[in-house]
Design a protein around this motif. Sequence first.
Motif, PDB file in Angstrom:
ATOM      1  N   THR A 196      11.672  19.327  -5.920  1.00  0.00           N
ATOM      2  CA  THR A 196      12.982  19.391  -5.266  1.00  0.00           C
ATOM      3  C   THR A 196      12.860  19.156  -3.761  1.00  0.00           C
ATOM      4  N   TYR A 197      11.884  19.843  -3.131  1.00  0.00           N
ATOM      5  CA  TYR A 197      11.697  19.662  -1.683  1.00  0.00           C
ATOM      6  C   TYR A 197      11.298  18.225  -1.353  1.00  0.00           C
ATOM      7  N   GLU A 198      10.392  17.654  -2.161  1.00  0.00           N
ATOM      8  CA  GLU A 198       9.954  16.277  -1.878  1.00  0.00           C
ATOM      9  C   GLU A 198      11.105  15.293  -2.048  1.00  0.00           C
ATOM     10  N   ASN A 199      11.952  15.505  -3.052  1.00  0.00           N
ATOM     11  CA  ASN A 199      13.128  14.649  -3.223  1.00  0.00           C
ATOM     12  C   ASN A 199      14.064  14.773  -2.028  1.00  0.00           C
ATOM     13  N   ASN A 200      14.239  16.023  -1.570  1.00  0.00           N
ATOM     14  CA  ASN A 200      15.116  16.239  -0.416  1.00  0.00           C
ATOM     15  C   ASN A 200      14.598  15.519   0.812  1.00  0.00           C
ATOM     16  N   ILE A 201      13.270  15.587   1.022  1.00  0.00           N
ATOM     17  CA  ILE A 201      12.692  14.885   2.182  1.00  0.00           C
ATOM     18  C   ILE A 201      12.882  13.388   2.034  1.00  0.00           C
ATOM     19  N   LYS A 212       0.805  -1.214   0.000  1.00  0.00           N
ATOM     20  CA  LYS A 212       0.000   0.000   0.000  1.00  0.00           C
ATOM     21  C   LYS A 212       0.841   1.269   0.000  1.00  0.00           C
ATOM     22  N   LEU A 213       2.154   1.123   0.082  1.00  0.00           N
ATOM     23  CA  LEU A 213       3.043   2.286   0.067  1.00  0.00           C
ATOM     24  C   LEU A 213       3.507   2.501  -1.369  1.00  0.00           C
ATOM     25  N   THR A 214       2.835   3.415  -2.061  1.00  0.00           N
ATOM     26  CA  THR A 214       3.099   3.597  -3.498  1.00  0.00           C
ATOM     27  C   THR A 214       3.543   5.001  -3.855  1.00  0.00           C
ATOM     28  N   THR A 215       3.561   5.940  -2.898  1.00  0.00           N
ATOM     29  CA  THR A 215       3.945   7.321  -3.197  1.00  0.00           C
ATOM     30  C   THR A 215       4.991   7.806  -2.203  1.00  0.00           C
ATOM     31  N   PHE A 216       5.663   8.907  -2.595  1.00  0.00           N
ATOM     32  CA  PHE A 216       6.643   9.519  -1.687  1.00  0.00           C
ATOM     33  C   PHE A 216       5.990   9.885  -0.362  1.00  0.00           C
ATOM     34  N   LYS A 217       4.790  10.470  -0.431  1.00  0.00           N
ATOM     35  CA  LYS A 217       4.105  10.929   0.774  1.00  0.00           C
ATOM     36  C   LYS A 217       3.798   9.769   1.706  1.00  0.00           C
ATOM     37  N   GLU A 218       3.324   8.648   1.153  1.00  0.00           N
ATOM     38  CA  GLU A 218       2.998   7.486   1.991  1.00  0.00           C
ATOM     39  C   GLU A 218       4.251   6.909   2.632  1.00  0.00           C
ATOM     40  N   TRP A 219       5.330   6.826   1.862  1.00  0.00           N
ATOM     41  CA  TRP A 219       6.586   6.320   2.438  1.00  0.00           C
ATOM     42  C   TRP A 219       7.129   7.279   3.490  1.00  0.00           C
ATOM     43  N   ASP A 220       6.980   8.571   3.234  1.00  0.00           N
ATOM     44  CA  ASP A 220       7.472   9.552   4.202  1.00  0.00           C
ATOM     45  C   ASP A 220       6.706   9.466   5.518  1.00  0.00           C
ATOM     46  N   GLU A 221       5.379   9.326   5.432  1.00  0.00           N
ATOM     47  CA  GLU A 221       4.570   9.201   6.640  1.00  0.00           C
ATOM     48  C   GLU A 221       4.926   7.932   7.405  1.00  0.00           C
ATOM     49  N   GLN A 222       5.115   6.831   6.668  1.00  0.00           N
ATOM     50  CA  GLN A 222       5.469   5.579   7.333  1.00  0.00           C
ATOM     51  C   GLN A 222       6.874   5.649   7.924  1.00  0.00           C
ATOM     52  N   ASN A 223       7.757   6.353   7.231  1.00  0.00           N
ATOM     53  CA  ASN A 223       9.123   6.526   7.732  1.00  0.00           C
ATOM     54  C   ASN A 223       9.120   7.290   9.065  1.00  0.00           C
ATOM     55  N   MET A 243      10.548  21.959   5.683  1.00  0.00           N
ATOM     56  CA  MET A 243      10.384  21.682   4.252  1.00  0.00           C
ATOM     57  C   MET A 243       8.933  21.348   3.924  1.00  0.00           C
ATOM     58  N   GLN A 244       8.249  20.658   4.832  1.00  0.00           N
ATOM     59  CA  GLN A 244       6.838  20.318   4.606  1.00  0.00           C
ATOM     60  C   GLN A 244       5.976  21.581   4.571  1.00  0.00           C
ATOM     61  N   ARG A 245       6.291  22.540   5.445  1.00  0.00           N
ATOM     62  CA  ARG A 245       5.531  23.799   5.437  1.00  0.00           C
ATOM     63  C   ARG A 245       5.726  24.543   4.109  1.00  0.00           C
ATOM     64  N   LYS A 246       6.938  24.522   3.600  1.00  0.00           N
ATOM     65  CA  LYS A 246       7.200  25.173   2.321  1.00  0.00           C
ATOM     66  C   LYS A 246       6.448  24.472   1.192  1.00  0.00           C
ATOM     67  N   ILE A 247       6.437  23.141   1.239  1.00  0.00           N
ATOM     68  CA  ILE A 247       5.738  22.372   0.200  1.00  0.00           C
ATOM     69  C   ILE A 247       4.250  22.702   0.201  1.00  0.00           C
ATOM     70  N   GLU A 248       3.640  22.765   1.387  1.00  0.00           N
ATOM     71  CA  GLU A 248       2.206  23.057   1.470  1.00  0.00           C
ATOM     72  C   GLU A 248       1.905  24.454   0.919  1.00  0.00           C
ATOM     73  N   SER A 249       2.791  25.417   1.236  1.00  0.00           N
ATOM     74  CA  SER A 249       2.587  26.775   0.730  1.00  0.00           C
ATOM     75  C   SER A 249       2.679  26.816  -0.791  1.00  0.00           C
ATOM     76  N   LEU A 250       3.687  26.106  -1.332  1.00  0.00           N
ATOM     77  CA  LEU A 250       3.841  26.065  -2.791  1.00  0.00           C
ATOM     78  C   LEU A 250       2.672  25.374  -3.461  1.00  0.00           C
ATOM     79  N   LYS A 251       2.155  24.329  -2.835  1.00  0.00           N
ATOM     80  CA  LYS A 251       1.015  23.612  -3.408  1.00  0.00           C
ATOM     81  C   LYS A 251      -0.241  24.489  -3.435  1.00  0.00           C
ATOM     82  N   ASP A 252      -0.424  25.296  -2.392  1.00  0.00           N
ATOM     83  CA  ASP A 252      -1.566  26.224  -2.393  1.00  0.00           C
ATOM     84  C   ASP A 252      -1.454  27.206  -3.563  1.00  0.00           C
TER      85      ASP A 252
END
Length: 652
Positions: free
Chosen positions: A601-606, A347-358, A623-632
Amino acid sequence: MNKPVESERIINDNAGEEKKFNVASNEEIVPVEKEVTGREEEVDAAEISGDETSVPENEISASETTAPKEESADADVEKWSKEEIVERLSTIVQQDVFDDSVKKEVDNLKQAFYKWKKVETEAAKKAWVESGEREENFVSEEDESEEKIKNLLTTFREKRASVTAETEKIKEENLAIKKEIIEKLKKLINSKEDFYKVYNEFKKLQQQWKDTKQIPQGAVNDLWKEYQLYSEKFYDLLKINNEMRDYDFKKNLELKQALCVAVEKLDEEKDVISAFYQLQKLHQEWREIGPVAREQRDEIWSRFKKASSVINKKHQEHFDLLRSLEQRNMEEKTSLCEDIEAIDYSKLTTFKEWDEQNKHVLDLQEKWKTIGFAPKKYNVKLFERFRAACDVFFQKKSEFYKGIKETMDVNLEKKKELCEQAEALKDSQDWKETSEKLIAIQKEWKAVGPVSRKYSDAIWKRFISACDYFFEQKNIHFSSQKSGEVDNWKKKKEIIANINAISESLPANEAIAQLREYMGQFNNTGHVPFREKDKIYKEYRAAVDKHFDRLKVDESERRLQSFRYSMNEMNSTGEKSKNKLLSERDKLMRSYERLKGDVQTYENNIGFLSVSSKGGGGLVKEMQRKIESLKDELVLIEKKIEVIDQSLGFSN
């Protein structure tokens, strides 16, 4: 474990005489005192707790007590740095004490040091592999602290071996001395010399016996029994006069009363372990004191035994509690192992899912460090199980990122093809058709996934350069056809003045309606001279934002509403506005790709952030706060592009 104190029962024989029996063995307990000799049974702390075999004398070591080993005493060592470990070991080596407790501390320091060494080596190897090097070529760097700790351990072993050998030599010498004392006692029993001379010699031998301390443990019981036997025979055969015997009894009673007081005060000692070991020393002193009068013997012994039982009970309860805590720790550690082992990797198929599990696994590792020792039988096995589960997780994670890298390589090839298409169109002067083609290519670029950070900047610059070149040429072409820019500038200045003049007393809905009307007028007014464009726009934006701030309009919503209104007004002016819409869309697309590249770039760094780096948690959160701001911001740009597409008729 100590036997219960209540280990005797009293029965009457046929003659009506009371006899004592051991409950565990059902054997009669025969008193050893003789009325004339004044002998009194001598026991240690183990006898008070009900053990049948006493340890009459010698030092009380960890192996001679019934207490389990304290496994959790040095749990904090694992939190020390390597420098603190080396410093502590250096201090120990300089001391003169090298008993079992010191050896245990040294072992714990050694184990903690090499845990640090292993973590550092694995981190260095991981960094080596991630840098593109082959794992088999990895060679760990020399560690000066490791050489120091090896030298200190060698020095400790040599010193301890020397001290141990010297101690054993002293014990053997003391054993020979005590055997010689017993032989002299045998001769005194048969001596025909003057009583007082014999008695004084006997007292000297007694003192010499007391002054001679440690002997080999295996000889303690037999040697004590033999000494006690001939001491009793001496009293029997010489028939010491009552006056001297009473004097000895009185002196011995005073000494034993003092020991009773000392044992009773141990009940106030907060350190249960310390109290227990002090009790052993007091029992050793009790054994070295001679007998008391028969009528006082049971009373003084009962007092001493009762006080000792209190300390023994506390000692036993302490280790019962320790075992209970260890059992609870084992259950908690087992739960952590099961938690990691239950991870469903499918069930771990994305960067976000792996990051949360990590993050979850790292939290479990931190929690593991806060849990104390489990029972010795399971402690190492549990740690190996937990470590194996963590290793599986990080191995799976590494494999996932390796697969992502392959996907990124495919994306890179796709983006190279799009660059070639954009470069082939950049010199075209078919402004309308080429604009549509480039917009389509930009949409296709947006649909392609991320590429490696190593190539992302270069490939993006190549693509955007081709697009920018075309649209710049297009803007130059259409700018040369425009007129009346000075008049437009004057009109926009008037509109800005009208915006600034909106009364703050107006209701919010009326003020917003009036503001939007002026915004429409501003956007419907044509181009201004190029050198004035940025300046006039800043004045306009400042005037509008002042009213938006006052009316507390949501920033994102008001930007979108203002943009949608401006685009609708612009679309009503025909082909001229269409070119402006296309230009605005190109600008938004470039902003979108730039921000998307930043997010990647930020997601790769994380994703590749080392889990063992100190302060990594705070960096990840930032880095997560920056990602959320950029996504908005990306969401807002997407909505703006949708508005333009609707105005141009591109939407389905």
